[in-house]
Design an enzyme around this catalytic site. Structure first.
Site, PDB file in Angstrom:
ATOM      1  CB  ALA A 212      28.358  28.151  58.246  1.00  0.00           C
TER       2      ALA A 212
ATOM      3  N   GLY B 154      34.529  27.352  51.105  1.00  0.00           N
ATOM      4  CA  GLY B 154      34.627  26.159  52.082  1.00  0.00           C
ATOM      5  C   GLY B 154      34.044  26.229  53.274  1.00  0.00           C
ATOM      6  CB  CYS B 155      34.310  29.398  55.824  1.00  0.00           C
ATOM      7  SG  CYS B 155      35.937  29.081  56.253  1.00  0.00           S
ATOM      8  CB  THR B 156      29.974  30.219  52.441  1.00  0.00           C
ATOM      9  OG1 THR B 156      30.570  30.686  52.553  1.00  0.00           O
ATOM     10  CG2 THR B 156      28.621  29.542  52.297  1.00  0.00           C
TER      11      THR B 156
END
Length: 157
Positions: free
Chosen positions: A51, A46-48
């Site tokens: 970003a 999710g964070c990738t």
């Protein structure tokens, strides 16, 4: 846990390290808006996705007068690997003691698979050139967040 920020609040000042070890500060008065987004952990799916979404929209955000800064509790070395692997060209800042996340109301109680624990709450705060909060969003979704943010900021005409 600190209270969540709302429109009109003064954004808490901060200085954190980027992946090169350089101190980066929130600097009101530079004539630009700053999108400060908090994410739980570098290199997770999710964070990738989030970003890379900011990366892919960075030029249009910057041309509209918005800078982007990502903050997580990851150590500087992990942020450096993440930034290099994903070709992230905006600052990622290390908030290992989560003091900045707490000041922004982005640290608190979370629930996952029936367990309750303290952690980073995926959040985005837009700070205007005078250091005031112009938009604060908490518990945002990683997928589609930048598109929603662009709509909320009226950048998609």
């Amino acid at each position: 846990m600190a209270d969540r920020l709302v429109t009109g609040d003064t954004a808490p000042a901060f200085t954190l390290k980027d992946p090169t070890g350089q101190d980066i500060s929130l600097s009101p008065g530079n004539g630009r808006h700053t999108i400060v987004y908090f994410y739980p952990a570098a290199s997770t799916p999710g964070c990738t996705k989030q970003a890379c979404d900011f990366r892919d929209n960075l030029a249009s955000l910057q041309s509209a007068g918005y800078d982007v800064v990502g903050i997580s509790p990851d150590p500087v070395a992990k942020l450096a690997k993440f930034a290099e692997k994903e070709s992230l060209s905006f600052p990622l800042l290390s908030d290992e003691d989560h003091a900045v996340a707490e000041a922004y109301g982005a640290w608190g109680e979370k629930k996952n698979y029936g367990k309750t624990y303290e952690g980073l709450i995926r959040s985005t705060v837009v700070v205007d050139p005078d250091g005031k909060v112009s938009l604060a969003q908490y518990n945002v979704r990683a997928t589609g967040h930048v598109a929603k943010l662009r709509r909320d900021l009226k950048l998609d005409a």
